[in-house]
Design an enzyme around this catalytic site. Structure first.
Site, short mmCIF file in Angstrom:
data_model
loop_
_atom_site.label_atom_id
_atom_site.label_comp_id
_atom_site.label_asym_id
_atom_site.label_seq_id
_atom_site.Cartn_x
_atom_site.Cartn_y
_atom_site.Cartn_z
N SER A 119 0.81 -1.21 0.00
CA SER A 119 0.00 0.00 0.00
C SER A 119 0.85 1.27 0.00
O SER A 119 0.31 2.36 -0.10
CB SER A 119 -0.93 0.01 1.22
N HIS A 140 -2.10 -3.07 -6.47
CA HIS A 140 -2.65 -2.73 -5.17
C HIS A 140 -4.17 -2.83 -5.19
O HIS A 140 -4.86 -1.97 -5.73
CB HIS A 140 -2.22 -1.30 -4.79
N GLU A 152 -4.95 -0.36 -8.18
CA GLU A 152 -3.88 0.55 -8.60
C GLU A 152 -2.75 -0.27 -9.22
O GLU A 152 -2.23 -1.18 -8.59
CB GLU A 152 -3.33 1.32 -7.40
N ASN A 190 -3.50 6.05 -0.99
CA ASN A 190 -3.10 6.35 0.38
C ASN A 190 -2.48 7.74 0.54
O ASN A 190 -2.47 8.28 1.64
CB ASN A 190 -2.16 5.27 0.90
#
Length: 292
Positions: A119, A140, A152, A190
């Site tokens: 992440s 991801h 992702e 994130n």
């Protein structure tokens, strides 16, 4: 590149979800974890997940049974020698991931693509530790993997176009929407999400409002499905702290400084849902995370 057989390293929450999604969409899956109890729990979790898919009308009983038959569990990484793609989903510790990828690199045939579900950790650094940096990238997935549509796709500095295009098409076969992202700390998801959560923790830390009221502002006023403090508990406060530290170290910008309250709660073992207490109280649900 043709992907038929997929390896998944780590039978925790994310690894189980990733294995389920690949198997549900016709791929043979080798799920590996060095803890047999993790594998046993993972199979049960996958079966329950497939039952939920039946309830939602996504699959039927025949497809559920076929999906389960495609999943092969093992405590040994040597089974990855049969795989066209290996997706890593173990604990967010860079030295651990690098050591594992070096082992996988030696086991897998030359054509195998290696991917990490990290992440926040640099894909370029992990790729450089292998002999196939051109066939290495980030994949991801979002939690819960069987439900969330986004994946992702993060290119390392040396990721080839062929590798990226292959995983882009593979993602579509999983009924996911792939988004292309460059290798920067926190990627996109994130880099945006964690500062919001961190600011919510600062808002609580400074006594502006209660946890319940902060979350109510975001759910009722911003139409978020879950408030940031509740979401932090679900993600795990230790994971939130780890990602904030990656952002802070990577960008050298004080706006990413973790809230002291977040650090204190992690130090106290108040990690959220998996420990039974975070910003809210829960019945403890320990997460089985492969550490190897």
């Amino acid at each position: 590149m043709t992907i038929k057989t997929v390896g998944v390293l780590g039978a925790g929450t994310m690894g189980s979800g990733i294995a389920q999604v690949f198997a549900r969409n016709g791929y043979e899956v080798h799920l590996v974890d060095n803890q047999p109890s993790h594998l046993q729990k993972s199979v049960g979790k996958i079966q329950k997940g497939l039952d939920k898919c039946i309830a939602r009308g996504m699959i039927d009983e025949e497809r559920k049974l076929a999906s389960i038959e495609r999943i092969h569990t093992s405590p040994r990484m040597e089974v990855f020698a049969e795989c066209d793609l290996v997706v890593e989903a173990v604990t967010e510790e860079e030295p651990t991931k690098i050591a594992l990828f070096q082992s996988i690199d030696r086991i897998c045939p030359e054509h195998t693509i290696l991917a990490s579900n990290t992440s926040a950790i640099s894909l370029t650094r992990m790729a450089a530790a292998t002999k196939r940096p051109d066939r290495f990238m980030g994949m991801h997935f979002m939690n819960p993997v069987p439900i969330m549509e986004l994946v992702e796709l993060i290119r390392g500095l040396q990721t080839s176009d062929e590798t990226f295009n292959t995983l882009h098409e593979v993602s579509k076969t999983l009924n996911k929407t792939p988004v292309s992202v460059k290798d920067y700390p926190g990627f996109v998801s994130n880099r945006l999400l964690m500062p919001m959560i961190n600011e919510a923790i600062y808002t609580l830390y400074e006594g502006v409002a209660s946890a319940e009221d902060i979350d109510a502002v975001m759910t009722l006023g911003m139409n978020h499905p879950m408030g940031p403090l509740k979401l932090a508990d679900v993600i795990g406060l230790d994971t939130c702290l780890f990602i904030m530290n990656v952002l802070h170290d990577g960008f050298k910008d004080s706006k990413y400084r973790p809230c002291p309250l977040l650090q204190q709660m992690v130090d106290a073992g108040l990690l959220g849902k998996k420990s039974g207490e975070g910003f809210y109280t829960y019945e403890a649900e320990p997460e089985n995370i492969a550490t190897f």
